[in-house]
Design an enzyme around this catalytic site. Structure first.
Site, PDB file in Angstrom:
ATOM      1  CG  MET A 103     -14.963  -5.441  -2.595  1.00 34.10           C
ATOM      2  SD  MET A 103     -15.590  -6.167  -4.053  1.00 34.10           S
ATOM      3  CE  MET A 103     -16.215  -4.841  -4.947  1.00 34.10           C
ATOM      4  NE  ARG A 154     -19.572  -0.497  -8.741  1.00 37.00           N
ATOM      5  CZ  ARG A 154     -20.975  -0.714  -9.090  1.00 37.00           C
ATOM      6  NH1 ARG A 154     -21.594  -0.069  -9.689  1.00 37.00           N
ATOM      7  NH2 ARG A 154     -21.531  -1.388  -7.659  1.00 37.00           N
ATOM      8  NE  ARG A 173     -23.727  -5.181  -2.920  1.00 35.70           N
ATOM      9  CZ  ARG A 173     -22.820  -4.433  -3.370  1.00 35.70           C
ATOM     10  NH1 ARG A 173     -22.453  -4.241  -4.874  1.00 35.70           N
ATOM     11  NH2 ARG A 173     -22.197  -3.696  -2.573  1.00 35.70           N
ATOM     12  NE  ARG A 189     -20.197   3.585  -6.892  1.00 28.95           N
ATOM     13  CZ  ARG A 189     -21.260   3.186  -7.054  1.00 28.95           C
ATOM     14  NH1 ARG A 189     -22.262   3.955  -7.589  1.00 28.95           N
ATOM     15  NH2 ARG A 189     -21.754   1.966  -6.685  1.00 28.95           N
ATOM     16  CG  ASN A 196      -9.700   4.094  -8.862  1.00 32.40           C
ATOM     17  OD1 ASN A 196      -9.294   5.221  -8.105  1.00 32.40           O
ATOM     18  ND2 ASN A 196     -11.106   3.818  -8.345  1.00 32.40           N
ATOM     19  CG  ASP A 227      -2.120   1.059   0.922  1.00 34.95           C
ATOM     20  OD1 ASP A 227      -2.296   1.790   0.276  1.00 34.95           O
ATOM     21  OD2 ASP A 227      -3.289   0.599   1.894  1.00 34.95           O
ATOM     22  CG  ASN A 287     -15.613  -0.120  -9.027  1.00 36.86           C
ATOM     23  OD1 ASN A 287     -15.848  -1.147  -9.734  1.00 36.86           O
ATOM     24  ND2 ASN A 287     -16.028  -0.387  -7.798  1.00 36.86           N
ATOM     25  CG  HIS A 324     -18.945  -4.713 -10.590  1.00 35.85           C
ATOM     26  ND1 HIS A 324     -19.567  -5.401  -9.557  1.00 35.85           N
ATOM     27  CD2 HIS A 324     -17.951  -3.814  -9.900  1.00 35.85           C
ATOM     28  CE1 HIS A 324     -19.572  -4.741  -8.514  1.00 35.85           C
ATOM     29  NE2 HIS A 324     -18.603  -3.892  -8.414  1.00 35.85           N
ATOM     30  CG  ASP A 376     -22.116  -7.359  -9.076  1.00 36.49           C
ATOM     31  OD1 ASP A 376     -22.361  -6.692  -8.126  1.00 36.49           O
ATOM     32  OD2 ASP A 376     -21.379  -7.709 -10.044  1.00 36.49           O
TER      33      ASP A 376
HETATM   34  C1  LMR Z   1     -19.415  -2.343  -4.954  1.00 33.32           C
HETATM   35  O1  LMR Z   1     -20.191  -3.171  -5.739  1.00 33.32           O
HETATM   36  O2  LMR Z   1     -20.060  -2.175  -3.923  1.00 33.32           O
HETATM   37  C2  LMR Z   1     -18.192  -1.681  -5.545  1.00 33.32           C
HETATM   38  O3  LMR Z   1     -17.993  -2.010  -6.863  1.00 33.32           O
HETATM   39  C3  LMR Z   1     -17.827  -0.453  -4.853  1.00 33.32           C
HETATM   40  C4  LMR Z   1     -18.962   0.751  -5.489  1.00 33.32           C
HETATM   41  O4  LMR Z   1     -18.416   1.722  -6.026  1.00 33.32           O
HETATM   42  O5  LMR Z   1     -20.118   0.363  -5.498  1.00 33.32           O
END
Ligand code: LMR
Length: 321
Positions: free
Chosen positions: A222, A80, A146, A74, A87, A28, A112, A170, A143
């Site tokens: 994430m 994104r 979720r 974000r 980025n 980092d 992203n 994404h 994704d």
């Molecule tokens: C997400 O899906 O949570 C990530 O890609 C971060 C974002 O900016 O949403």
């Protein structure tokens, strides 16, 4: 061997506990040695080392798996794609170093906008003459996580048994959940309930960005999703058969339309082993893929993924000079 960057300490904790990780390296722009010292006290057999900003190549040397979650998150109201300017060059620089000192590494890209950062890594590796499409992945696992969480909330099923493949890309409307492929998909009523669920899966990231109110985007879920994907890849690299995960990869599925596309992918010792044809999808899912849903831009999934890809290519001469 596995390296992780910035923000994803939770992922590193899971990696320290993963028996397939033998040498965990953290890099980092600051604090990595301290985090590594802390993680290193967990009593598992792997080594854990942190590298300071100036030691990037040392950190990457000989790595087999490189996870890149680096970059800025974000703020509410941003897409994104708005992160591209910051980025893209961060990912480019990390990819350049990886192409030089660990050209055979599997590259797992979380930064992203994934739909653009993945083609950037491909281009950097191509220019270095070391690109292997089987080893480059945009991590879309969140994704899937979720979709499983939200669908099981409706169906009353166990999340672990609720598996929804998610295809496309994404970002927003490019995230296309195939609820028809989940056993529990039929518990969702057509119409409003279906549309709300799809929207929640597509904009789950925005839900977190909004709730964090300016303090960033999803890191813990994430990190969990990234660790699930990395674990699956490591198992496949160690010879486990039948390992399948969704990921945004160079794909033959819609190759006339887009070069990179997310779908379920079979993993093996060398990365992508096979990209199966998509199952029969419903008329609703076809609509999500082929019809314009992004009214602001008037784009369908392919146009959006292509636009994000083209942007990466067009701006590459600026950022790859
Ligand atoms: C997400 O899906 O949570 C990530 O890609 C971060 C974002 O900016 O949403």
């Amino acid at each position: 061997l596995h390296l992780s960057l910035r923000r994803q300490r939770q992922m590193c904790i899971r990696d320290r506990l993963n028996p397939n990780v033998t040498d965990l390296r953290l890099y980092d722009i600051r604090l990595a040695p301290g985090v590594a010292a802390d993680l290193g006290h967990i009593n598992t057999p792997s080594q854990c080392t942190g590298y300071a900003q100036e030691n990037l190549e040392q950190a990457l040397e000989g790595a087999e798996v490189i996870v890149i979650p680096a970059g800025v998150p974000r703020k509410p109201g941003m897409t994104r794609d708005d992160l591209f300017n910051t980025n893209a060059s961060i990912v480019r620089d990390l990819a350049k170093a990886a192409a030089k000192v660990s050209p055979k590494a599997h590259m797992l890209i979380i930064s992203n906008p994934v739909n653009s950062t993945v083609p950037i890594v491909a281009e950097v590796f191509k220019r270095a003459g070391v690109y292997d499409p089987k080893r480059l992945f945009g991590v879309t696992a969140l994704d899937i996580v979720r979709a499983s969480t939200f669908l099981s909330g409706i169906a009353g099923s166990k999340p672990a048994d609720t598996n929804v493949p998610v295809i496309g890309g994404h970002s927003g409307v490019t995230i296309v959940p195939l609820l028809s492929q989940a056993q529990q998909g039929s518990s969702v009523s057509p119409g409003e309930q279906y549309e709300k669920l799809v929207h929640r899966i597509q904009f789950g990231g925005d839900e977190v960005v909004k709730a964090k109110d300016g303090a960033g985007s999803a890191t813990l879920s994430m990190a969990y999703a990234g660790a699930v994907f990395a674990d699956a890849l490591l198992r496949a690299m160690h010879g486990e058969k039948g390992v399948k995960q969704c990921a945004f990869v160079e794909s033959p599925l819609f190759k006339d339309q887009v070069q990179f596309f997310a779908s379920p992918v079979e993993l093996g010792p060398n990365g992508v082993e096979n990209i199966p044809a998509l199952p029969q999808i419903t008329a609703e899912e076809q609509k999500l893929l082929f019809l314009s849903r992004d009214l602001r831009e008037g784009r369908d999934v392919f146009n959006t993924v292509r636009a994000e890809f083209n942007r990466a290519r067009e701006e590459l001469h600026l950022i790859l000079e």
